[in-house]
Write a protein that holds these residues in place. Structure first.
Motif, short mmCIF file in Angstrom:
data_model
loop_
_atom_site.label_atom_id
_atom_site.label_comp_id
_atom_site.label_asym_id
_atom_site.label_seq_id
_atom_site.Cartn_x
_atom_site.Cartn_y
_atom_site.Cartn_z
N ASP A 149 0.83 -1.20 0.00
CA ASP A 149 0.00 0.00 0.00
C ASP A 149 0.87 1.25 0.00
O ASP A 149 0.49 2.26 -0.59
CB ASP A 149 -0.91 0.01 1.23
CG ASP A 149 -1.95 -1.09 1.17
OD1 ASP A 149 -2.75 -1.07 0.22
OD2 ASP A 149 -1.96 -1.96 2.06
N HIS A 174 -5.46 -0.09 -3.39
CA HIS A 174 -6.89 0.07 -3.12
C HIS A 174 -7.21 1.54 -3.39
O HIS A 174 -6.90 2.40 -2.57
CB HIS A 174 -7.22 -0.28 -1.68
CG HIS A 174 -6.86 -1.69 -1.30
ND1 HIS A 174 -7.34 -2.80 -1.99
CD2 HIS A 174 -6.08 -2.20 -0.31
CE1 HIS A 174 -6.88 -3.90 -1.44
NE2 HIS A 174 -6.10 -3.56 -0.43
N ASN A 210 -8.51 4.38 2.17
CA ASN A 210 -7.21 3.72 2.14
C ASN A 210 -6.09 4.72 1.86
O ASN A 210 -5.01 4.64 2.46
CB ASN A 210 -7.20 2.60 1.10
CG ASN A 210 -5.91 1.79 1.11
OD1 ASN A 210 -4.99 2.08 0.36
ND2 ASN A 210 -5.85 0.79 1.97
N THR A 235 -3.17 5.21 4.63
CA THR A 235 -1.81 4.84 4.23
C THR A 235 -0.88 6.04 4.31
O THR A 235 0.25 5.94 4.83
CB THR A 235 -1.80 4.27 2.80
OG1 THR A 235 -2.73 3.17 2.72
CG2 THR A 235 -0.42 3.78 2.42
N ASP A 243 -3.27 -4.43 4.73
CA ASP A 243 -4.30 -5.45 4.90
C ASP A 243 -3.90 -6.45 5.99
O ASP A 243 -4.74 -7.18 6.51
CB ASP A 243 -4.53 -6.23 3.59
CG ASP A 243 -5.28 -5.39 2.56
OD1 ASP A 243 -5.87 -4.37 2.94
OD2 ASP A 243 -5.27 -5.78 1.37
#
Length: 216
Positions: free
Chosen positions: A75, A93, A98, A102, A123
């Motif tokens: 990510d 994502h 997200n 992140t 995740d």
């Protein structure tokens, strides 16, 4: 040495190459920490995201979007290049919740003084202290804990779009950020209010790496 590790190394090298091409201001960790509230002012709307790259670079932080390579599950990442932090996101994502979590997770690594290279698959449940600390800071920055607790207590079990949007306004956050947190905490089902999880990639095209073979 697995194919996934090789793909991660290739991704980091690409990030480093692109970061070297950027010019950023002098970096001061305390100044970055003080700027977090101003940065989060951009979280009220999805359009605000387009202001983030310049904002961070003026604080001495390299910012890049480099899509993850096949076989990797990243990510975001952060590391230091020539005394300047690098924050790279993949948009694996492509959702506003997200993106913001992140970003704040990677900035938390920097502000907390975590040293080294961090390759984050968010995740996965955090097991190391530095990852748990980065998660905690990101959560605290994004939504006031006590306000969220009171909202859930007053609204549960029926969370309408109107109620979510009203609470998001009190926090100066896009409602998708609230929905993402409610999903993550198991307060609402993942199919609930997914329409609020808008895409962010259209606002970051100027900062997104496109490998040369795909430019033709």
């Amino acid at each position: 040495y697995t194919p996934e590790m090789a793909a991660q190394i290739a991704w980091v090298k690409r990030v480093e190459h692109l970061a070297r091409e950027q010019k950023v201001a002098d970096f001061d960790r305390a100044r970055l920490e003080m700027a977090i509230p101003d940065l989060l002012a951009f979280a009220a709307t999805v359009e605000g995201i387009q202001n983030i790259p310049d904002f961070l670079q003026k604080l001495g932080v390299h910012f890049l979007i480099v899509p993850h390579l096949s076989g990797t599950y990243l990510d975001g990442a952060t590391f230091v290049l020539n005394n300047h932090p690098v924050v790279a996101l993949t948009l694996r994502h492509d959702r506003i919740d997200n993106f913001w979590f992140t970003l704040m997770h990677e900035l938390a690594h920097i502000i907390a003084g975590h040293e080294g290279l961090y390759l984050d698959d968010l995740d996965q449940e955090a097991e190391e202290y530095v990852e748990m600390e980065a998660n905690r800071l990101a959560r605290e920055w994004l939504i006031a804990a006590e306000a969220l607790k009171q909202f859930i207590a007053a609204t549960s079990p029926y969370f309408s779009h109107t109620e979510i949007e009203r609470f998001a306004t009190t926090q100066n956050r896009h409602p998708g950020i609230i929905v993402g947190r409610l999903h993550h905490d198991g307060v609402i089902e993942y199919r609930h209010s997914r329409g609020l999880l808008v895409k962010v990639s259209p606002y970051l095209t100027a900062w997104t790496d496109v490998p040369a073979p795909l430019l033709s």
